[in-house]
Design an enzyme around this catalytic site. Sequence first.
Site, short mmCIF file in Angstrom:
data_model
loop_
_atom_site.label_atom_id
_atom_site.label_comp_id
_atom_site.label_asym_id
_atom_site.label_seq_id
_atom_site.Cartn_x
_atom_site.Cartn_y
_atom_site.Cartn_z
CG ASP A 2 7.08 -6.29 1.62
OD1 ASP A 2 7.81 -6.33 2.65
OD2 ASP A 2 6.14 -6.47 1.72
CG ASP A 57 4.51 -9.32 7.05
OD1 ASP A 57 4.10 -10.56 7.44
OD2 ASP A 57 5.73 -8.56 7.55
#
Length: 429
Positions: free
Chosen positions: A58, A60
């Site tokens: 991922d 953020d």
Amino acid sequence: MDSDSRKSPNRFLFACLSLKSHPRFPPSTSKAPPPLSNSPLLRSLPMGADRISAVILDLDGTLLDTERATGGILEEFLARHGKALDAAMEEKRLGKMHKESAAAIVQDYGLPMTPDEFSEAIMPLFQERWPQAKALPGVNRLIKHLHNHGIPLALASNSIRKHIEMKISYQQGWKESFSVILGGDDVSHGKPSPDIFLEAAKRLGVDISKCLVIEDSLVGVRGAKAAGAEVVAIPSVQGQDENYSIANCLLHTLLEFQPELWGLPAFEDGLQSALPIEPLFIRGLGGEVVSYDGFSKIDITAGKENWYFDTGSYEFIPHQVWGVFIGWANIEMHGIYKVVVCIGWDTSSGVAKRVILPYLIDHTERHKNERLHLVIVGYVRKLQNEGSTSMSEALRVFEEDVNIARAALDIPVFSLPTSSSLFVDAAFD
């Protein structure tokens, strides 16, 4: 966030420890962490070689400290419209698609605009801050390590592809390290749907069951598990560990990640049993220096606001800084000293609060009402298991930690001499 999740005990904090003893933990101490063979998360770890063939990350909150870089923007925007931000409600939106969040924000706060108008007004404010977003501790190390060993890497984020490319353009070497980059607009449904993880595995040419996903948000963890991947969760919101129990493994920071547990090449970059990290600054602590076992510890003044870190200020350390670190302490009026620093989160009151306990090396004098500044330059180990010990025990250092600090801080990569403008001028003005 509901009240039950805030009060949940930290039962999964050390579920990803190796079955063997941590190599940096003093073998002779009676305070070694208890065995974890009964941990439900540890039992699910892949113990066979060659289990994982690719890694999906991922962006953020997992790789980039975006949330803190953009902290305060939504609150200020809402204030201009006479609305007050609901922090608990916003925490539940972490990791969701922007389009979905925008519609919910407009509705929840009764804003006098459409979701598209909201996005058009606030997105440029976020984009201005993206260049300030820094890689979280351990991220550059992990990306470089896996890329150098030929492990296929994918980036899978609920952000739209255009925004992902903007964010990673400020991080050296990231774009070329990922074989696949997917945004929420590349699939029919964003997280928590499994679509983006299944598509990433397909484009990598690897079965999803051979993929390891590293995520910070609950929606991402749910999506990855639904896809059939192995999942490491590193929550960006503290005090909710119980909510992440579906993950195969829960860590506090990527600095704790052990690739060999997943059949991936082990790190080989420690120096004197410490890992160099990009310097982290902690400014303006207040407390009393007291003698402790031949050196000094600093009891940070209880009740002072500067004991807990302002999550809206990008000057302070990321939430995913957790463990035993080494560095340098500047005690105003007394000088600069080598230091071992224990950092964690205390959730015993039901509200997560940052805790920090510095230990000065080769210093035994007592001082009251001191102002302290820290530069952290290395990582040694994770804290003891707070789930089975008190916070004071978890924050304890051992002779081995002190010996590591003494030796490592004499190596140039860990040093910050008093003549350094980074240490004296920038950090402590």
